[in-house]
Structure formats: structure tokens, C-alpha cells
Write a protein that holds these residues in place. Structure first.
Motif, short mmCIF file in Angstrom:
data_model
loop_
_atom_site.label_atom_id
_atom_site.label_comp_id
_atom_site.label_asym_id
_atom_site.label_seq_id
_atom_site.Cartn_x
_atom_site.Cartn_y
_atom_site.Cartn_z
N GLN A 118 -39.65 -8.65 22.95
CA GLN A 118 -39.26 -9.13 21.55
C GLN A 118 -38.00 -10.01 21.61
OE1 GLN A 118 -38.89 -5.84 18.93
NE2 GLN A 118 -40.45 -4.53 20.00
N VAL A 119 -37.60 -10.49 22.88
CA VAL A 119 -36.51 -11.68 22.64
C VAL A 119 -37.16 -13.00 22.30
CG1 VAL A 119 -34.77 -12.77 24.20
CG2 VAL A 119 -35.02 -10.30 24.45
N ARG A 120 -36.41 -13.80 21.38
CA ARG A 120 -37.03 -15.01 21.08
C ARG A 120 -35.95 -15.81 21.05
NH1 ARG A 120 -40.93 -12.54 21.83
NH2 ARG A 120 -42.69 -12.03 20.68
N ILE A 121 -36.12 -17.18 21.60
CA ILE A 121 -34.96 -18.10 21.83
C ILE A 121 -34.85 -18.40 20.18
CG2 ILE A 121 -34.65 -20.67 22.16
CD1 ILE A 121 -34.72 -18.78 24.80
N GLY A 122 -33.49 -18.67 19.98
CA GLY A 122 -33.35 -19.10 18.46
C GLY A 122 -33.02 -17.72 17.61
N MET A 123 -33.14 -16.52 18.15
CA MET A 123 -33.06 -15.33 17.25
C MET A 123 -31.45 -15.28 16.96
SD MET A 123 -33.75 -12.29 20.23
CE MET A 123 -33.75 -11.08 18.95
N PRO A 124 -31.13 -14.70 15.71
CA PRO A 124 -29.71 -14.31 15.53
C PRO A 124 -29.30 -12.96 16.19
CG PRO A 124 -31.09 -13.82 13.67
CD PRO A 124 -32.11 -14.30 14.71
N LEU A 125 -28.01 -13.41 16.75
CA LEU A 125 -27.55 -12.30 17.64
C LEU A 125 -26.04 -12.04 17.03
CD1 LEU A 125 -28.51 -13.35 21.00
CD2 LEU A 125 -29.71 -11.54 19.58
N ARG A 126 -25.32 -11.06 17.30
CA ARG A 126 -24.07 -10.72 16.94
C ARG A 126 -23.49 -10.09 18.32
NH1 ARG A 126 -23.60 -5.15 16.48
NH2 ARG A 126 -25.54 -3.99 16.00
N LEU A 127 -22.19 -10.56 18.29
CA LEU A 127 -21.12 -10.22 19.42
C LEU A 127 -20.64 -8.94 18.90
CD1 LEU A 127 -19.34 -13.46 20.55
CD2 LEU A 127 -20.53 -11.53 22.08
N GLN A 128 -20.51 -7.87 19.75
CA GLN A 128 -19.75 -6.78 19.45
C GLN A 128 -18.98 -6.46 20.65
OE1 GLN A 128 -21.93 -3.61 17.34
NE2 GLN A 128 -20.99 -1.98 18.70
N VAL A 129 -17.56 -6.22 20.24
CA VAL A 129 -16.54 -5.76 21.38
C VAL A 129 -16.79 -4.30 21.57
CG1 VAL A 129 -14.19 -5.76 21.67
CG2 VAL A 129 -15.10 -7.56 20.75
N GLU A 130 -16.93 -3.90 22.78
CA GLU A 130 -17.03 -2.55 23.01
C GLU A 130 -16.77 -2.18 24.60
OE1 GLU A 130 -21.13 -1.99 21.82
OE2 GLU A 130 -21.88 -2.46 23.81
N PRO A 131 -16.47 -0.82 24.84
CA PRO A 131 -16.31 -0.64 26.31
C PRO A 131 -17.69 -0.76 26.90
CG PRO A 131 -15.77 1.33 24.68
CD PRO A 131 -16.33 0.20 23.94
N LEU A 132 -17.43 -1.49 28.32
CA LEU A 132 -18.54 -1.61 29.08
C LEU A 132 -18.79 -0.56 29.98
CD1 LEU A 132 -18.14 -5.57 29.62
CD2 LEU A 132 -19.60 -4.15 28.08
N ARG A 133 -17.70 -0.27 30.81
CA ARG A 133 -17.67 0.69 31.72
C ARG A 133 -16.14 1.36 32.19
NH1 ARG A 133 -17.59 -4.48 33.95
NH2 ARG A 133 -16.00 -4.72 35.81
N THR A 134 -16.29 2.05 33.07
CA THR A 134 -15.00 2.65 33.66
C THR A 134 -14.65 2.08 34.98
OG1 THR A 134 -15.08 4.75 32.28
CG2 THR A 134 -13.47 4.67 34.17
N ASP A 135 -13.41 1.40 35.22
CA ASP A 135 -13.24 0.86 36.59
C ASP A 135 -12.68 2.12 37.46
OD1 ASP A 135 -10.50 1.36 36.14
OD2 ASP A 135 -9.98 -0.65 35.98
N ALA A 136 -12.61 1.55 39.08
CA ALA A 136 -12.16 2.41 40.01
C ALA A 136 -10.67 3.12 39.60
CB ALA A 136 -11.96 1.63 41.04
N ALA A 137 -10.00 2.56 38.60
CA ALA A 137 -8.75 3.27 38.73
C ALA A 137 -8.81 4.31 37.22
CB ALA A 137 -7.61 2.23 38.20
#
Ligand SMILES: [Zn+2]
Length: 144
Positions: free
Chosen positions: A109-128
Motif C-alpha cells: 500500500q506504499v505509494r510514491i507521493g503519499m502524504p506522511l507525517r513525522l512522529q517523534v517517539e521512542p525507537l528502542r532501549t540502548d545497551a545502557a
């Protein structure tokens, strides 16, 4: 504008230095650079304009909605990134092209030109044990 490059008090770190402004514990703003001489904008931030070489650059907030320029499906990655996932370039209205994971949209369902929004969020937990704060792309508006 406060620049966030160091560990927050609650053990939150940015995925890359210099990409956020504001408190990491709240909803930090994704930022880039704007050249005061020629108006060019960049992400990530730069100390010198790549177009006119002026050092007169300032930190500016980036918009959260753009359009899909292109993408790829990643099948091989490091262990902290489960595969497959979509990696996409989004064009923001400021003239900045930004690379980020695209989530929540089936590959067919991915289409070139489709509207996208950026969301700031946690990605993972680091080694610390710290929360790594980054950003993902999601479908915006009625499509997908
Ligand atoms: Zn410039």
C-alpha cells in the motif's frame, strides 16, 4: 530555542545529536538548519551552507507532514531492528528531504507521493538501558 544533544534526566537520549530542540521528556521538535544568506534548508543541521558556503546558518523547526519521495524494504539489519521494515525518504514543505522508518503501512500500500507525517517517539532501549528517542513516518490523512 534549547538544543538537545545530551542525556536527559530520565535516561532519554536522542537517536542522533542535534536533531531535536526542546525537552526530551516532552515532545521535542525536530530541527534543521536554514541559511540566512540564500535560504537553503538542511537536515541534519549544518554549520556551513552546502549551497553558498555561508556560515550564517540558524536552527529552524521542521514541519511534521510531507510526501513520500522514495522507499526501500529492508530485510537485513542489526538485531535491534526487526525486519522487514520500510525505510523512506520524505520531502518536507521546507525543501528538506529526510530519511526515516515508515511504520503502519503494508508494503503493497506504499505509494510514491503519499502524504506522511513525522512522529517523534521512542525507537528502542540502548545497551545502557536508556530510551533512544527518534522519529518514524506514518501515513497522514485519509490514504493507506
Ligand atoms: Zn546558503
Amino acid at each position: 530555542m534549547v538544543e538537545v544533544t545530551e542525556t536527559g534526566r530520565s535516561g532519554v537520549v536522542p537517536v542522533h545529536p542535534d536533531v531535536f530542540a526542546g525537552e526530551l521528556e516532552g515532545e521535542p521538535q525536530l530541527v534543521g538548519s536554514r541559511c540566512r544568506q540564500c535560504g537553503a534548508r538542511f537536515f541534519p543541521r549544518r554549520g556551513v551552507c552546502a549551497r553558498c558556503l555561508s556560515a550564517e546558518v540558524e536552527v529552524v523547526p521542521l514541519g511534521r507532514v510531507g510526501t513520500l519521495h522514495t522507499y526501500t524494504v529492508v530485510y537485513q539489519s542489526t538485531p535491534e531492528f526487526p525486519t522487514p521494515y520500510i525505510l523512506a525518504y520524505v520531502d518536507l514543505p521546507e525543501g528538506v528531504r529526510l530519511l526515516a522508518p515508515l511504520a503502519g503501512v503494508p508494503v503493497d500500500q506504499v505509494r510514491i507521493g503519499m502524504p506522511l507525517r513525522l512522529q517523534v517517539e521512542p525507537l528502542r532501549t540502548d545497551a545502557a538501558g536508556r530510551t533512544v528517542l527518534g522519529y518514524r513516518l506514518y501515513a497522514h490523512g485519509g490514504g493507506a
